[in-house]
Design a protein around this motif. Structure first.
Motif, PDB file in Angstrom:
ATOM      1  N   VAL A   9     -27.738 -56.493  51.096  1.00 18.64           N
ATOM      2  CA  VAL A   9     -28.174 -55.126  50.810  1.00 18.64           C
ATOM      3  C   VAL A   9     -29.068 -55.133  49.580  1.00 18.64           C
ATOM      4  CG1 VAL A   9     -27.436 -52.765  50.329  1.00 18.64           C
ATOM      5  CG2 VAL A   9     -25.995 -54.259  51.749  1.00 18.64           C
ATOM      6  N   VAL A  10     -30.274 -54.594  49.739  1.00 21.15           N
ATOM      7  CA  VAL A  10     -31.222 -54.470  48.639  1.00 21.15           C
ATOM      8  C   VAL A  10     -31.256 -53.003  48.238  1.00 21.15           C
ATOM      9  CG1 VAL A  10     -33.609 -54.796  47.903  1.00 21.15           C
ATOM     10  CG2 VAL A  10     -32.574 -56.387  49.562  1.00 21.15           C
ATOM     11  N   THR A  17     -24.648 -59.345  48.745  1.00 19.95           N
ATOM     12  CA  THR A  17     -24.266 -59.670  50.113  1.00 19.95           C
ATOM     13  C   THR A  17     -22.795 -59.347  50.301  1.00 19.95           C
ATOM     14  OG1 THR A  17     -25.930 -61.414  50.226  1.00 19.95           O
ATOM     15  CG2 THR A  17     -24.169 -61.498  51.848  1.00 19.95           C
ATOM     16  N   VAL A  18     -22.497 -58.663  51.402  1.00 16.88           N
ATOM     17  CA  VAL A  18     -21.121 -58.317  51.735  1.00 16.88           C
ATOM     18  C   VAL A  18     -20.805 -58.874  53.117  1.00 16.88           C
ATOM     19  CG1 VAL A  18     -21.039 -56.234  50.310  1.00 16.88           C
ATOM     20  CG2 VAL A  18     -21.816 -56.062  52.668  1.00 16.88           C
ATOM     21  N   ASP A  19     -19.542 -59.192  53.341  1.00 20.89           N
ATOM     22  CA  ASP A  19     -19.091 -59.637  54.650  1.00 20.89           C
ATOM     23  C   ASP A  19     -18.621 -58.424  55.429  1.00 20.89           C
ATOM     24  OD1 ASP A  19     -19.572 -62.390  54.349  1.00 20.89           O
ATOM     25  OD2 ASP A  19     -17.724 -62.616  53.197  1.00 20.89           O
ATOM     26  N   VAL A  20     -19.161 -58.259  56.626  1.00 23.73           N
ATOM     27  CA  VAL A  20     -18.870 -57.098  57.459  1.00 23.73           C
ATOM     28  C   VAL A  20     -18.193 -57.563  58.741  1.00 23.73           C
ATOM     29  CG1 VAL A  20     -19.920 -55.203  58.752  1.00 23.73           C
ATOM     30  CG2 VAL A  20     -20.832 -55.839  56.519  1.00 23.73           C
ATOM     31  N   THR A  25     -20.248 -50.424  62.693  1.00 24.61           N
ATOM     32  CA  THR A  25     -21.562 -49.818  62.516  1.00 24.61           C
ATOM     33  C   THR A  25     -22.021 -50.110  61.091  1.00 24.61           C
ATOM     34  OG1 THR A  25     -20.743 -47.677  61.765  1.00 24.61           O
ATOM     35  CG2 THR A  25     -21.103 -47.949  64.156  1.00 24.61           C
ATOM     36  N   LEU A  26     -23.318 -50.268  60.942  1.00 22.12           N
ATOM     37  CA  LEU A  26     -23.882 -50.549  59.627  1.00 22.12           C
ATOM     38  C   LEU A  26     -23.581 -49.423  58.656  1.00 22.12           C
ATOM     39  CD1 LEU A  26     -25.577 -52.379  57.819  1.00 22.12           C
ATOM     40  CD2 LEU A  26     -27.619 -51.292  58.781  1.00 22.12           C
ATOM     41  N   ARG A  27     -23.657 -48.177  59.117  1.00 24.66           N
ATOM     42  CA  ARG A  27     -23.354 -47.011  58.269  1.00 24.66           C
ATOM     43  C   ARG A  27     -21.965 -47.128  57.665  1.00 24.66           C
ATOM     44  NH1 ARG A  27     -19.921 -42.825  59.157  1.00 24.66           N
ATOM     45  NH2 ARG A  27     -20.370 -40.865  58.134  1.00 24.66           N
ATOM     46  N   ASP A  28     -20.972 -47.376  58.498  1.00 23.18           N
ATOM     47  CA  ASP A  28     -19.595 -47.454  58.009  1.00 23.18           C
ATOM     48  C   ASP A  28     -19.395 -48.629  57.067  1.00 23.18           C
ATOM     49  OD1 ASP A  28     -19.075 -45.215  59.531  1.00 23.18           O
ATOM     50  OD2 ASP A  28     -18.074 -46.310  61.147  1.00 23.18           O
ATOM     51  N   ALA A  29     -20.008 -49.759  57.404  1.00 22.47           N
ATOM     52  CA  ALA A  29     -19.879 -50.944  56.552  1.00 22.47           C
ATOM     53  C   ALA A  29     -20.505 -50.694  55.178  1.00 22.47           C
ATOM     54  CB  ALA A  29     -20.534 -52.139  57.230  1.00 22.47           C
ATOM     55  N   LEU A  30     -21.676 -50.073  55.157  1.00 29.54           N
ATOM     56  CA  LEU A  30     -22.325 -49.779  53.876  1.00 29.54           C
ATOM     57  C   LEU A  30     -21.486 -48.810  53.051  1.00 29.54           C
ATOM     58  CD1 LEU A  30     -26.044 -49.471  55.039  1.00 29.54           C
ATOM     59  CD2 LEU A  30     -25.032 -51.326  53.673  1.00 29.54           C
ATOM     60  N   ARG A  31     -21.028 -47.740  53.670  1.00 30.21           N
ATOM     61  CA  ARG A  31     -20.217 -46.753  52.940  1.00 30.21           C
ATOM     62  C   ARG A  31     -18.926 -47.371  52.422  1.00 30.21           C
ATOM     63  NH1 ARG A  31     -18.885 -41.810  55.832  1.00 30.21           N
ATOM     64  NH2 ARG A  31     -18.673 -40.906  53.780  1.00 30.21           N
ATOM     65  N   ASN A  33     -18.415 -50.263  51.482  1.00 29.21           N
ATOM     66  CA  ASN A  33     -18.706 -51.173  50.375  1.00 29.21           C
ATOM     67  C   ASN A  33     -19.399 -50.482  49.210  1.00 29.21           C
ATOM     68  OD1 ASN A  33     -17.951 -54.127  51.016  1.00 29.21           O
ATOM     69  ND2 ASN A  33     -18.718 -53.314  52.948  1.00 29.21           N
ATOM     70  N   GLY A  34     -19.390 -49.136  49.207  1.00 25.79           N
ATOM     71  CA  GLY A  34     -19.890 -48.373  48.062  1.00 25.79           C
ATOM     72  C   GLY A  34     -21.382 -48.147  48.007  1.00 25.79           C
ATOM     73  N   PHE A  35     -22.103 -48.385  49.101  1.00 25.50           N
ATOM     74  CA  PHE A  35     -23.547 -48.164  49.117  1.00 25.50           C
ATOM     75  C   PHE A  35     -23.852 -46.760  49.630  1.00 25.50           C
ATOM     76  CE2 PHE A  35     -23.098 -52.773  49.598  1.00 25.50           C
ATOM     77  CZ  PHE A  35     -23.846 -53.189  48.504  1.00 25.50           C
ATOM     78  N   ALA A  36     -24.831 -46.119  49.012  1.00 26.32           N
ATOM     79  CA  ALA A  36     -25.204 -44.750  49.382  1.00 26.32           C
ATOM     80  C   ALA A  36     -26.233 -44.779  50.513  1.00 26.32           C
ATOM     81  CB  ALA A  36     -25.782 -44.029  48.174  1.00 26.32           C
TER      82      ALA A  36
END
Length: 111
Positions: A9-10, A17-20, A25-31, A33-36
């Motif tokens: 994630v940039v 880098t996070v392990d998913v 879904t990318l949305r759920d994985a990002l959220r 892991n604290g990404f907006a």
């Protein structure tokens, strides 16, 4: 087969880098892991990942083939893909985009 997939994630100048879990879904994985993925308003008022509001857009390098109408248009015209419509099955690199109101991108400025 591995149960997790690396997602890089940039976010501005930050890169992590996070392990998913494969199949998320990318949305759920990002959220998770604290990404907006949403702007200030759409983080409270969005469609919950159903591909209806168009506010969870991210730029994805080597993204999977689009299956949702919005993502097909995004891929064709070069604007962000909906993170709620991308299933993480392979390593990805994602760039978060800056949003201001209701998921809108900031306009390009020519100085």
């Amino acid at each position: 087969m591995c149960d997790t997939v690396p997602v890089t994630v940039v976010d501005g100048d930050e890169r992590s880098t996070v392990d998913v879990e494969r199949g998320r879904t990318l949305r759920d994985a990002l959220r998770d892991n604290g990404f907006a993925v949403y702007g200030s308003v759409s983080k409270h008022a969005n469609c919950g990942g159903r591909g209806l509001c168009g506010t969870c857009g991210v730029e994805v390098a080597s993204a999977p083939t689009p299956t949702h109408w919005h993502d097909a248009a995004a891929a064709r015209f070069g604007y962000p893909r909906l993170s709620c419509r991308i299933t993480v099955d392979e390593p990805l690199t994602v760039r978060l985009v800056e949003k201001v109101l209701w998921g809108q991108l900031l306009p390009e400025r020519s100085d």
